[in-house]
Design a protein around this motif. Structure first.
Motif: not given
Length: 318
Positions: A262-270
């Protein structure tokens, strides 16, 4: 026979309410349109009003009406272009709604059912700590603020006049004809596209269109609905990952969900400028509908899986 005035009849929820009432001989339906339909449904009376404006004269539409179901609104705007969004929302959702309600009360309308939004409660919850109908409101955006202010104005009017008010705050509504992100997710799943959403453990409440419409119709007559606020959901909360798996099953497709942290998904989303979408996919928003079920003796009429099957069937056909 109960005479109902319906606003927002051309919208996703309003059209479903209209269809349900037209199928019931106990109701005479008058629907409000900005532009009159070329071929109205049999048995439907229509009237034209130019938007939900604070200067509208609603008296011709209100003649003989017993109950108003108010679905019309300026809805949440993803690509907002107004210089002052809050003022734009207040103009329609607060002052426009209050104008209708005041004239309705003066005309002897018995009950005013207002379709509000869970955004009045807030944007998210901690898993296991759902919103309830009697929580202190905490809207975080102009749309939610305008909906809360409309609720407060309506309840104040109910205390001063003889007209009863019922407020319903739905969570995300889905069903046949659904648009926006829900439809996009169905499209990706139907293409068999891999999605990096396999490890999301949030909890979100959703409400099937059939369940929301059934609650609205229940509130037309139920004596315990008067001057109350109700939350509504399917009474089964799902993680985004589980929703996608069950949606894929309804579509007859495998769910190709990649276990991206989830943390990586959040980074990509930003990086992609999709932070708001990421928050909706990854964060929790649960509601407690005990008050709705107990006070109104109401339970959802369709399960999540049943509603997903109907939604998927409509998507595949169209």
């Amino acid at each position: 026979m109960t005479r109902v005035l319906l606003t927002g009849a051309s919208g996703f929820v309003g059209a479903a309410v209209q269809a349900r009432l037209l199928d019931d001989p106990g109701y005479a339906v008058r629907s409000v349109y900005r532009r009159l339909p070329l071929s109205p449904f049999a048995g439907l009376e229509v009237c034209q009003v130019q938007g939900l404006e604070p200067h509208n004269d609603w008296q011709p539409a209100l003649e003989g009406v017993d109950v108003i179901i108010h679905c019309a609104a300026r809805v949440h705007v993803m690509d907002e272009r107004e210089a002052d969004p809050l003022e734009a929302f207040r103009h329609v959702n607060v002052r426009g709604t209050l104008r209708l309600a005041e004239q309705a009360a003066e005309s002897g309308v018995r009950r005013f059912i207002y379709l509000s939004s869970i955004k009045v409660n807030g944007e998210g919850t901690v898993p296991g700590h759902p919103f309830s109908a009697d929580d202190l409101p905490a809207p975080a955006d102009p749309y939610g603020i305008s909906k809360l202010e409309a609720e407060q104005a309506l309840l104040k009017l109910a205390a001063e006049m003889q007209m009863e008010v019922v407020i319903i705050r739905p969570v995300l509504v889905y069903g046949p004809g659904v648009k926006a992100n829900f439809r996009s997710m169905m499209a990706w799943l139907n293409r068999g596209a891999p999605l990096p959403l396999g490890t999301i453990t949030n909890k979100r409440s959703l409400v099937a269109l059939d369940n929301l419409v059934d609650l609205i119709v229940t509130c037309i007559h139920h004596p315990c609905a008067a001057n109350q606020v109700f939350l509504v959901s399917d009474d089964e909360d799902l993680s985004t990952s589980e929703l996608l798996r069950r949606m894929a099953r309804a579509l007859g497709q495998p769910a190709r969900l990649l276990p991206l942290p989830m943390w990586l998904l959040s980074v990509f989303a930003q990086i992609l400028g999709k932070k708001a979408v990421s928050q909706r996919l990854c964060e929790s928003l649960q509601v407690d509908i005990k008050k709705t079920k107990t006070l109104l003796e109401w339970t959802p009429v369709i399960s999540v899986d049943g509603a997903l099957e109907k939604t998927a069937k409509d998507f595949l056909e169209h």
